[in-house]
Design a protein around this motif. Structure first.
Motif, PDB file in Angstrom:
ATOM      1  N   ILE A   1      -5.106  -1.339  -5.126  1.00 33.71           N
ATOM      2  CA  ILE A   1      -6.268  -0.596  -4.616  1.00 33.71           C
ATOM      3  C   ILE A   1      -7.506  -1.478  -4.604  1.00 33.71           C
ATOM      4  O   ILE A   1      -8.259  -1.486  -3.628  1.00 33.71           O
ATOM      5  CB  ILE A   1      -6.504   0.685  -5.441  1.00 33.71           C
ATOM      6  N   GLU A   2      -7.713  -2.261  -5.668  1.00 33.10           N
ATOM      7  CA  GLU A   2      -8.867  -3.169  -5.704  1.00 33.10           C
ATOM      8  C   GLU A   2      -8.804  -4.208  -4.592  1.00 33.10           C
ATOM      9  O   GLU A   2      -9.817  -4.528  -3.976  1.00 33.10           O
ATOM     10  CB  GLU A   2      -8.957  -3.853  -7.065  1.00 33.10           C
ATOM     11  N   TYR A   3      -7.610  -4.714  -4.310  1.00 31.03           N
ATOM     12  CA  TYR A   3      -7.442  -5.693  -3.227  1.00 31.03           C
ATOM     13  C   TYR A   3      -7.858  -5.077  -1.896  1.00 31.03           C
ATOM     14  O   TYR A   3      -8.616  -5.684  -1.136  1.00 31.03           O
ATOM     15  CB  TYR A   3      -5.977  -6.150  -3.177  1.00 31.03           C
ATOM     16  N   TYR A   4      -7.370  -3.869  -1.632  1.00 35.31           N
ATOM     17  CA  TYR A   4      -7.712  -3.226  -0.357  1.00 35.31           C
ATOM     18  C   TYR A   4      -9.164  -2.817  -0.299  1.00 35.31           C
ATOM     19  O   TYR A   4      -9.807  -2.918   0.761  1.00 35.31           O
ATOM     20  CB  TYR A   4      -6.783  -2.027  -0.089  1.00 35.31           C
ATOM     21  N   THR A   5      -9.731  -2.403  -1.393  1.00 28.61           N
ATOM     22  CA  THR A   5     -11.152  -2.036  -1.427  1.00 28.61           C
ATOM     23  C   THR A   5     -12.018  -3.242  -1.104  1.00 28.61           C
ATOM     24  O   THR A   5     -12.960  -3.148  -0.314  1.00 28.61           O
ATOM     25  CB  THR A   5     -11.528  -1.466  -2.813  1.00 28.61           C
ATOM     26  N   ARG A   6     -11.713  -4.396  -1.684  1.00 26.89           N
ATOM     27  CA  ARG A   6     -12.468  -5.618  -1.408  1.00 26.89           C
ATOM     28  C   ARG A   6     -12.361  -6.008   0.065  1.00 26.89           C
ATOM     29  O   ARG A   6     -13.331  -6.425   0.701  1.00 26.89           O
ATOM     30  CB  ARG A   6     -11.961  -6.770  -2.265  1.00 26.89           C
ATOM     31  N   ASN A   7     -11.157  -5.901   0.629  1.00 26.56           N
ATOM     32  CA  ASN A   7     -10.938  -6.328   2.006  1.00 26.56           C
ATOM     33  C   ASN A   7     -11.495  -5.353   3.044  1.00 26.56           C
ATOM     34  O   ASN A   7     -11.809  -5.761   4.147  1.00 26.56           O
ATOM     35  CB  ASN A   7      -9.461  -6.599   2.255  1.00 26.56           C
ATOM     36  N   ILE A   8     -11.596  -4.098   2.684  1.00 27.24           N
ATOM     37  CA  ILE A   8     -12.179  -3.122   3.591  1.00 27.24           C
ATOM     38  C   ILE A   8     -13.698  -3.290   3.659  1.00 27.24           C
ATOM     39  O   ILE A   8     -14.298  -3.177   4.712  1.00 27.24           O
ATOM     40  CB  ILE A   8     -11.810  -1.685   3.171  1.00 27.24           C
ATOM     41  N   THR A   9     -14.314  -3.594   2.510  1.00 23.06           N
ATOM     42  CA  THR A   9     -15.773  -3.700   2.457  1.00 23.06           C
ATOM     43  C   THR A   9     -16.289  -5.056   2.883  1.00 23.06           C
ATOM     44  O   THR A   9     -17.467  -5.236   3.092  1.00 23.06           O
ATOM     45  CB  THR A   9     -16.286  -3.362   1.050  1.00 23.06           C
ATOM     46  N   ASP A  10     -15.406  -6.052   2.991  1.00 24.32           N
ATOM     47  CA  ASP A  10     -15.851  -7.398   3.409  1.00 24.32           C
ATOM     48  C   ASP A  10     -16.064  -7.490   4.898  1.00 24.32           C
ATOM     49  O   ASP A  10     -15.563  -6.864   5.714  1.00 24.32           O
ATOM     50  CB  ASP A  10     -14.811  -8.451   2.989  1.00 24.32           C
TER      51      ASP A  10
ATOM     52  N   LEU B   1       0.813  -1.210   0.000  1.00 22.17           N
ATOM     53  CA  LEU B   1       0.000   0.000   0.000  1.00 22.17           C
ATOM     54  C   LEU B   1       0.850   1.266   0.000  1.00 22.17           C
ATOM     55  O   LEU B   1       0.590   2.198  -0.761  1.00 22.17           O
ATOM     56  CB  LEU B   1      -0.974   0.001   1.178  1.00 22.17           C
TER      57      LEU B   1
ATOM     58  N   LYS C   1      -3.598  -0.200  -9.588  1.00 24.58           N
ATOM     59  CA  LYS C   1      -5.028  -0.516  -9.691  1.00 24.58           C
ATOM     60  C   LYS C   1      -5.364  -1.823  -8.970  1.00 24.58           C
ATOM     61  O   LYS C   1      -6.345  -1.913  -8.239  1.00 24.58           O
ATOM     62  CB  LYS C   1      -5.403  -0.611 -11.170  1.00 24.58           C
TER      63      LYS C   1
END
Length: 134
Positions: free
Chosen positions: A125-134, A97, A122
């Motif tokens: 960021i997608e990896y962290y976005t998925r893990n934050i919203t899960d 990150l 990209k």
């Protein structure tokens, strides 16, 4: 999670050799619509990233250098103003990150420094976005 599952392998990534000319490097950036590109030495090791800005600074700061004689300057002679840090293939996504904040891509190398490919910002960021919203 190891970064290997996010790796865009070398055979799918544009990169340049440190021995090519400044003009050839500029043509590669233009052809791929990149603003920066990984540089590999003769042994296949990652040695840095060349940016459009590096080319512009070289043109500006080198007397008598113009488009007509850019073939005489090799990439290895161009000072790079930003150091894009690479990571080893066994790094964890959690380590990515900070790098992604400053780099469009993160070069990935093996234990000997040989270039294996990149991880795109990209994808990080997608990896962290998925893990934050899960």
């Amino acid at each position: 999670m190891e970064i290997s599952s996010f790796l865009l392998p070398k055979d799918q990534v544009a990169f340049i050799a440190s021995s090519i000319s400044m003009l050839e490097a500029m043509e590669q950036l233009e052809q791929h619509y990149y603003s920066a590109i990984p540089i590999i030495d003769d042994e296949g090791k990652y040695v840095g990233t060349l940016s459009e800005g590096d080319l512009l600074w070289k043109l500006k700061n080198t007397a008598d250098l113009g488009f007509e004689n850019m073939r005489e300057v090799t990439v290895s002679e161009i000072q790079r103003h930003v150091h894009n840090e690479s990571v080893e293939i066994h790094a964890q996504m959690e380590d990515m990150l900070t790098l992604a904040a400053d780099q469009n891509f993160v070069p990935v190398v093996d234990g000997a420094g040989v270039f294996l490919g990149i991880i795109r910002r990209k994808d990080i960021i997608e990896y962290y976005t998925r893990n934050i919203t899960d």
